[in-house]
Design an enzyme around this catalytic site. Structure first.
Site, PDB file in Angstrom:
ATOM      1  CG  ASN A  64      -1.876   1.160   1.243  1.00 39.43           C
ATOM      2  OD1 ASN A  64      -1.840   2.026   0.367  1.00 39.43           O
ATOM      3  ND2 ASN A  64      -2.755   1.185   2.228  1.00 39.43           N
ATOM      4  CB  VAL A  65       2.412   3.210  -2.669  1.00 41.83           C
ATOM      5  CG1 VAL A  65       3.283   2.007  -2.975  1.00 41.83           C
ATOM      6  CG2 VAL A  65       1.323   3.366  -3.724  1.00 41.83           C
ATOM      7  CG  ASN A  91      -0.657   4.264 -12.947  1.00 46.09           C
ATOM      8  OD1 ASN A  91      -1.282   4.923 -13.768  1.00 46.09           O
ATOM      9  ND2 ASN A  91      -1.092   3.093 -12.502  1.00 46.09           N
ATOM     10  CB  SER A 143      -6.010  13.748 -15.075  1.00 41.20           C
ATOM     11  OG  SER A 143      -7.268  13.873 -15.707  1.00 41.20           O
ATOM     12  CE1 TYR A 156      -8.301  11.840 -10.959  1.00 41.07           C
ATOM     13  CE2 TYR A 156      -9.343  13.202 -12.645  1.00 41.07           C
ATOM     14  CZ  TYR A 156      -8.482  12.175 -12.290  1.00 41.07           C
ATOM     15  OH  TYR A 156      -7.798  11.491 -13.268  1.00 41.07           O
ATOM     16  CE  LYS A 160      -4.786  12.145 -11.202  1.00 40.21           C
ATOM     17  NZ  LYS A 160      -3.659  11.195 -11.015  1.00 40.21           N
TER      18      LYS A 160
END
Length: 252
Positions: A64-65, A91, A143, A156, A160
């Site tokens: 789990n990063v 990613n 994104s 989000y 990003k």
């Protein structure tokens, strides 16, 4: 495929599916020793086995990063396994779209932990293990939401956008160590992880607005990531490649 990355060690986070998995396949095909990360063993193992079945070199790092220690441990394991560390692809993501009144602390915290904080913690460990003579390449998956935003995407789009800021600032700071830091900004790409936010009508509208007349694919994005990871982009840093079929800059 030309093996221009032969012997280089790469870690891809969130590589159990989608863009991360395809990036692992393409980096391995170009000769890299690929360290496949995802949160569960059952996500990692099939990717590792698929790479190995084609003669590539792959190593699984289920981890789990989303925490500082998690991402740093993943990079340490990659470095220990390959005896060097050259390529990092940030990613991994956890995404939820919510209207502003509906945003809850637990949603915000989880998205920030995996999508923003882990990128910063990854930079710390990458600097520690990348050889200052060879340098390395870090590619952050952002994104087009960093450039244009839709309703219900406050968290989000904010994250990003922040990834692009991290990319620029890290590139400015790490250039003297020969570490290049770039980002890719995909548009809507059909993957297992994006299914909840897609439907046939929405896809048709996106395609109609896209000059190239189709949605992107994981192969499209992975090829650009591999380009940024390779010496083909050796004089590029602090860049954000928009990989969207032209939709972002051609619609007003």
């Amino acid at each position: 495929m030309h093996q221009d990355l032969l012997g280089r060690v790469a870690l891809i986070t969130g590589a159990g599916a989608g863009i991360g998995r395809e990036t692992a396949f393409q980096l391995a095909a170009r000769g890299a020793i690929v360290c496949v990360n995802d949160i569960k063993e059952e996500f990692v193992t099939p990717v590792v086995e698929a790479i190995q079945s084609k003669g590539g070199q792959a190593f699984g790092i289920p981890m789990n990063v989303a925490s500082r220690e998690g991402i740093r441990e993943a990079i340490r394991r990659a470095h220990e396994h390959g005896k060097r560390f050259d390529i990092l692809v940030n990613n991994a993501a956890w995404v939820r779209y919510q209207a502003i009144p509906d945003i809850m602390p637990e949603t915000l915290d989880r998205m920030l932990d995996i999508g923003f904080k882990s990128v910063i913690w990854s930079l710390q460990e990458a600097v520690a293990v990348m050889d200052p003579e060879r340098g390395g390449s870090i590619v952050n998956v952002a994104s087009v939401a960093a450039l244009r935003s839709a309703p219900n995407s406050v968290v989000y789009s904010g994250i990003k956008s922040g990834i692009l800021g991290i990319t620029r600032a890290a590139a400015a700071e790490l250039g003297e160590r020969k570490i290049r830091v770039n980002a890719v900004c995909p548009s809507a790409v059909p993957t297992e992880g994006t299914q909840r936010n897609r439907n046939a009508e929405r896809d048709a509208n996106r395609i109609a607005r896209t000059p190239l007349g189709r949605l992107g694919t994981v192969e499209d994005i992975a090829r650009c990531i591999c380009f940024l990871a390779s010496d083909d982009s050796g004089f590029m840093t602090a860049q954000a490649l928009t990989v969207d079929g032209g939709v972002t800059l051609t619609n007003i």
